[in-house]
Design a protein around this motif. Structure first.
Motif, PDB file in Angstrom:
ATOM      1  N   TYR A 140       0.806  -1.229   0.000  1.00 38.35           N
ATOM      2  CA  TYR A 140       0.000   0.000   0.000  1.00 38.35           C
ATOM      3  C   TYR A 140       0.839   1.279   0.000  1.00 38.35           C
ATOM      4  N   VAL A 141       2.149   1.213   0.304  1.00 39.71           N
ATOM      5  CA  VAL A 141       2.972   2.422   0.374  1.00 39.71           C
ATOM      6  C   VAL A 141       3.440   2.820  -1.023  1.00 39.71           C
ATOM      7  N   GLU A 142       3.065   4.031  -1.445  1.00 40.57           N
ATOM      8  CA  GLU A 142       3.483   4.540  -2.750  1.00 40.57           C
ATOM      9  C   GLU A 142       4.762   5.362  -2.645  1.00 40.57           C
ATOM     10  N   SER A 143       4.894   6.152  -1.591  1.00 39.82           N
ATOM     11  CA  SER A 143       6.097   6.959  -1.369  1.00 39.82           C
ATOM     12  C   SER A 143       6.207   7.273   0.117  1.00 39.82           C
ATOM     13  N   TYR A 144       7.325   7.867   0.516  1.00 37.48           N
ATOM     14  CA  TYR A 144       7.536   8.154   1.929  1.00 37.48           C
ATOM     15  C   TYR A 144       8.429   9.377   2.074  1.00 37.48           C
ATOM     16  N   ASN A 145       8.481   9.933   3.288  1.00 35.98           N
ATOM     17  CA  ASN A 145       9.355  11.058   3.583  1.00 35.98           C
ATOM     18  C   ASN A 145       9.816  10.970   5.031  1.00 35.98           C
ATOM     19  N   TYR A 146      11.135  11.019   5.229  1.00 29.37           N
ATOM     20  CA  TYR A 146      11.694  11.085   6.572  1.00 29.37           C
ATOM     21  C   TYR A 146      12.048  12.542   6.867  1.00 29.37           C
ATOM     22  N   THR A 147      11.862  12.950   8.123  1.00 26.23           N
ATOM     23  CA  THR A 147      12.139  14.324   8.523  1.00 26.23           C
ATOM     24  C   THR A 147      13.043  14.351   9.749  1.00 26.23           C
ATOM     25  N   VAL A 148      14.024  15.257   9.712  1.00 22.88           N
ATOM     26  CA  VAL A 148      14.863  15.544  10.877  1.00 22.88           C
ATOM     27  C   VAL A 148      14.827  17.051  11.105  1.00 22.88           C
ATOM     28  N   SER A 149      14.443  17.471  12.315  1.00 18.48           N
ATOM     29  CA  SER A 149      14.396  18.890  12.661  1.00 18.48           C
ATOM     30  C   SER A 149      15.534  19.212  13.625  1.00 18.48           C
ATOM     31  N   VAL A 150      16.287  20.273  13.322  1.00 13.04           N
ATOM     32  CA  VAL A 150      17.442  20.657  14.126  1.00 13.04           C
ATOM     33  C   VAL A 150      17.411  22.166  14.367  1.00 13.04           C
ATOM     34  N   SER A 151      17.638  22.583  15.599  1.00 13.78           N
ATOM     35  CA  SER A 151      17.755  24.008  15.916  1.00 13.78           C
ATOM     36  C   SER A 151      19.181  24.469  15.624  1.00 13.78           C
ATOM     37  N   VAL A 152      19.318  25.574  14.903  1.00  5.51           N
ATOM     38  CA  VAL A 152      20.637  26.069  14.507  1.00  5.51           C
ATOM     39  C   VAL A 152      20.707  27.582  14.681  1.00  5.51           C
ATOM     40  N   SER A 153      21.931  28.091  14.661  1.00  2.00           N
ATOM     41  CA  SER A 153      22.185  29.531  14.651  1.00  2.00           C
ATOM     42  C   SER A 153      22.974  29.854  13.388  1.00  2.00           C
ATOM     43  N   SER A 154      23.238  31.145  13.171  1.00  2.00           N
ATOM     44  CA  SER A 154      24.015  31.551  12.003  1.00  2.00           C
ATOM     45  C   SER A 154      24.670  32.898  12.268  1.00  2.00           C
ATOM     46  N   ASP A 155      25.922  33.023  11.822  1.00  2.00           N
ATOM     47  CA  ASP A 155      26.619  34.308  11.887  1.00  2.00           C
ATOM     48  C   ASP A 155      26.470  35.081  10.588  1.00  2.00           C
ATOM     49  N   ASP A 156      25.908  34.439   9.564  1.00  2.00           N
ATOM     50  CA  ASP A 156      25.810  35.057   8.241  1.00  2.00           C
ATOM     51  C   ASP A 156      24.475  35.741   7.991  1.00  2.00           C
ATOM     52  N   ILE A 157      23.400  35.239   8.593  1.00  2.00           N
ATOM     53  CA  ILE A 157      22.071  35.787   8.332  1.00  2.00           C
ATOM     54  C   ILE A 157      21.354  36.087   9.644  1.00  2.00           C
ATOM     55  N   ASP A 158      20.391  37.006   9.585  1.00  2.00           N
ATOM     56  CA  ASP A 158      19.578  37.362  10.737  1.00  2.00           C
ATOM     57  C   ASP A 158      18.184  36.753  10.591  1.00  2.00           C
ATOM     58  N   PRO A 159      17.573  36.328  11.709  1.00  2.00           N
ATOM     59  CA  PRO A 159      16.221  35.757  11.634  1.00  2.00           C
ATOM     60  C   PRO A 159      15.167  36.839  11.424  1.00  2.00           C
ATOM     61  N   VAL A 160      13.987  36.414  11.006  1.00  2.00           N
ATOM     62  CA  VAL A 160      12.827  37.310  10.963  1.00  2.00           C
ATOM     63  C   VAL A 160      12.261  37.336  12.383  1.00  2.00           C
TER      64      VAL A 160
END
Length: 283
Positions: free
Chosen positions: A47-67
């Motif tokens: 019954y499985v046609e496709s799938y998606n795995y997800t990994v969520s990670v909290s990060v920082s950056s010195d190059d860009i500023d958040p909204v």
């Protein structure tokens, strides 16, 4: 019927976890990671046609500023009404240095089936979304406000940093290949009470491999979603998962995103009955 959605997500069985938790025991001490091996045992089932795995990670950056939705403060206040983690209830203030991760990296096998994009809550305005071919790349897709605030366009690069408990840092340089815009007013309205990293404008979509590198783990994932051939097969898939895999379904559960199907099934059955009767009358 097949167009009404038939995705099933492997996630934590929170009811059982809460029931088995000792009084005052923190959630992270009783929750076991979802592993790639566990998720792989389901992807080839019938019954499985496709799938998606997800990994969520909290990060920082010195190059860009958040909204940012609020002015920066020296402390961060959060609600702890239920006393999770051994703390008493009420609002608690944490030092600002504890909340330095302004972005969330969402690593996926593919973005093709992500509900916000499929439902057009998020609309691509430039470039493209990520797919399976991006697995070995450091490509990313970002929101239009984040892009404009940092003067980023397709083809630009920036670094993100993940800091682990032992203070080790993992740095990855990402290349922008797509920019999307949030269209739904509901999503926009909920942002005012969010921290920077919870704000969907500060979510950076990458391949699964990039998120695993930042998370310093190739064995654990945040969730796994399976897209079935027909919503009518959801219960059969769950039964097959219980009989054909070693997954502990006291700890984990398969949640079906079939609300639209359940609301529509009565109308569909009436239409099918009417169509059958009409055909018999014509014959």
């Amino acid at each position: 019927r097949k167009s009404l959605g038939s995705d099933v997500t492997l996630s934590y069985n929170m009811k059982n976890i809460m029931g088995n938790r000792e009084q005052g025991e923190s959630m992270d001490s009783v929750m076991k990671n979802i592993t790639v091996e566990m998720a792989d045992s389901l992807k080839n089932l019938n019954y499985v046609e496709s799938y998606n795995y997800t990994v969520s990670v909290s990060v920082s950056s010195d190059d860009i500023d958040p909204v940012s939705m609020q002015e920066e403060e020296d402390t961060v206040t959060f609600s702890n009404k239920n006393g999770f983690g051994g703390f008493g209830g009420g609002n608690m203030e944490m030092p600002k240095y504890m909340d330095q991760n302004d972005f969330t990296v969402s690593g996926n096998t593919t973005m093709a089936n992500l509900s916000d994009f499929v439902d057009e809550n998020y609309v691509l305005t430039s470039g493209r979304l990520l797919n399976e071919d991006d697995e070995e790349t450091k490509n990313c897709v970002i929101e239009s406000s984040l892009a404009s605030d940092n003067e980023l366009v397709v083809g630009d690069t920036f670094e993100v940093i993940a800091t682990h408990e032992d203070d080790d840092e993992v740095t990855v340089t990402l290349t922008v290949v797509g920019i999307y815009e949030i269209e739904t007013s509901d999503e926009m309205g909920n942002m005012m009470s969010m921290s920077n990293r919870q704000n969907p404008m500060n979510t950076i979509y990458t391949s699964l491999n990039v998120a695993q590198t930042l998370n310093d783990s190739t064995t654990n994932i945040t969730s796994a979603t399976y897209y079935l051939d027909d919503p009518d097969h959801i219960e059969a898939f769950k039964e097959l998962a219980e009989s054909e895999t070693d997954i502990d379904f006291e700890t984990y559960t398969l949640d079906a995103n079939d609300q639209i199907y359940q609301r529509s099934i009565s109308s569909l059955e009436n239409m099918e009955s009417f169509a059958t009767m009409f055909l018999i009358v014509v014959i």
